[in-house]
Write a protein that holds these residues in place. Sequence first.
Motif, PDB file in Angstrom:
ATOM      1  N   GLU A   8      62.543 -39.845  13.272  1.00 10.31           N
ATOM      2  CA  GLU A   8      61.156 -40.234  12.996  1.00 10.31           C
ATOM      3  C   GLU A   8      60.841 -40.023  11.518  1.00 10.31           C
ATOM      4  OE1 GLU A   8      58.249 -39.396  15.812  1.00 10.31           O
ATOM      5  OE2 GLU A   8      59.632 -39.701  17.500  1.00 10.31           O
ATOM      6  N   HIS A  27      64.038 -45.486  17.410  1.00 15.69           N
ATOM      7  CA  HIS A  27      63.980 -44.061  17.769  1.00 15.69           C
ATOM      8  C   HIS A  27      64.847 -43.766  18.988  1.00 15.69           C
ATOM      9  CE1 HIS A  27      59.904 -43.641  15.508  1.00 15.69           C
ATOM     10  NE2 HIS A  27      60.938 -43.487  14.712  1.00 15.69           N
ATOM     11  N   TYR A  43      59.161 -44.816  10.448  1.00 15.53           N
ATOM     12  CA  TYR A  43      57.850 -44.504  11.025  1.00 15.53           C
ATOM     13  C   TYR A  43      56.872 -45.655  10.816  1.00 15.53           C
ATOM     14  CZ  TYR A  43      57.288 -42.851   6.173  1.00 15.53           C
ATOM     15  OH  TYR A  43      57.287 -42.756   4.807  1.00 15.53           O
TER      16      TYR A  43
END
Length: 469
Positions: A156, A150, A160
Amino acid sequence: MHTDALSNFWSTTLDERPASRPRLTAHVQADVVIVGAGFTGLWTAYYLKRLAPERAIVVLEAERVGHGASGRNGGWVVGNLAGLERHIGDLPLAERQTCCGVVADNVDEVGRVLAFEGIEADFNKGGAIYAAARYRDQIAIQRDYLQHLHELGHSEANCYWLDAEQLSEKARFRNGYGGIYHRQVATLNPVKLVTGLAECVERLGVTIYEQSRAETLAHHKVSTREGSVESPMVVCATEGYADRFLDFKRHVIPVQSLVIATEPLSEARWQEIGMAERPAFADASRLINYGHRTADGRIVFGARGTYYLGARSKADQAIDDGAIRMRRDLLVDLLPALEGVRVEYGWGGSLGLSRNFRPHAILDRASGLATAGGYAGEGVAASHLFGRTLAEMILARDTERVRMPWAFNDASHRQLIKRWEVEPLRWLAAQAITYSYAGEEALMRRDRPAPLLKPALRRLNDRFASIIE
Ligand SMILES: Cc1cc2nc3c(=O)[nH]c(=O)nc-3n(C[C@H](O)[C@H](O)[C@H](O)COP(=O)(O)OP(=O)(O)OC[C@H]3O[C@@H](n4cnc5c(N)ncnc54)[C@H](O)[C@@H]3O)c2cc1C
């Protein structure tokens, strides 16, 4: 162990063995001559022909099409670049996000062009699971990795966290504590791709010579034993197989990776394992492992191999019983439903590692020499992006890709990539690092606290990684 492993599984999946192509036995001219018929060379040829159909493109291959890593790999098509942080780490966030977007979208681009050209290579976009699946310490490692992705600029939405329950919906590992899900990862059959791509570029008018090893890359001329190609532009696309070209091998060395394929699994076993979407999977280990469920219901699973003294590349595909056993045990450790599974195939090859751990696409217009590689084991998708970028740079097209930090116009690989240390330093360092990584792995697997030793060994290995990287 039940095994009678026989070489490369992918080669057995072709309906028929491709007919061999002629050797170069004359002196010919071309607008671009490409040395190496793996993904990098063939994608470069493909985009040159698509963008400038009138150009004469010749590809020289020392053995057969796909002889190198492109015909032997694990089939992951990764929406990331190994070493990306070294290219973009110092850029502002918005620019980093753009770069991450380019490498992530590249996976869809591969799928799109395969569909457009009718190349059937079992392309499947099932994402990838980077799991904490064997011991608890892997949770922190994967959490750190997700944060790193990230911070680097990956979205995102694409990367994830899966908690234990979400993970078990996708795949059921021995200790599925959780893991990262990366949407921008696909898998494919590399031999079908390299074979189909070679046929595709030939349909577009590219000439491929096999059994035509380039002996020298002189100024604007490539010579083989029986012929030569004169051309204003020479592309060296030999990655981990650059044995003849010391000038390249000093900067990008071959490192072995070894792979096994199981028998096709029964439906009952797949029910236990899951993986209905056929995701790629790996767990957090410095020994680097990678696997996926193939189109015909096997598991292809690989792990990092050794480095050969003198930077020899792996010409044969042989893999010994010990290496097969190690990979099989690791796989069963991850997926206990595989207890007793038969390993039917085992093979290996060389990938290319650049001294500064950065993949690169370089055009040295002054000397008429271009190259791409150093993908560090993530070259299936990268070779598409970099081959396309090389073609655009050669044709002086101004695209987003040629402005990426890994694309170097008007520079030489000698200036841009550090040289590897001389032997036996390289080999000794590789041995030390391998043992230290294995030590950390063994300690983690004990799943007992070692409050001083574990962090110390981890720091040491981080240090090793930062020195070689
Ligand atoms: C076992 C293994 C597993 C891997 N798994 C993955 C994976 O799952 N996902 C991923 O992204 N990457 C993976 N990789 C890495 C990836 O396969 C490579 O980075 C990629 O295929 C490199 O493609 P290339 O065309 O640059 O080089 P190569 O495919 O190695 O092709 C180089 C070609 O150059 C030819 N050549 C060499 N010298 C000469 C000469 N003098 N004259 C003419 N021709 C010459 C060779 O014969 C060879 O065909 C793996 C690699 C290995 C070895």
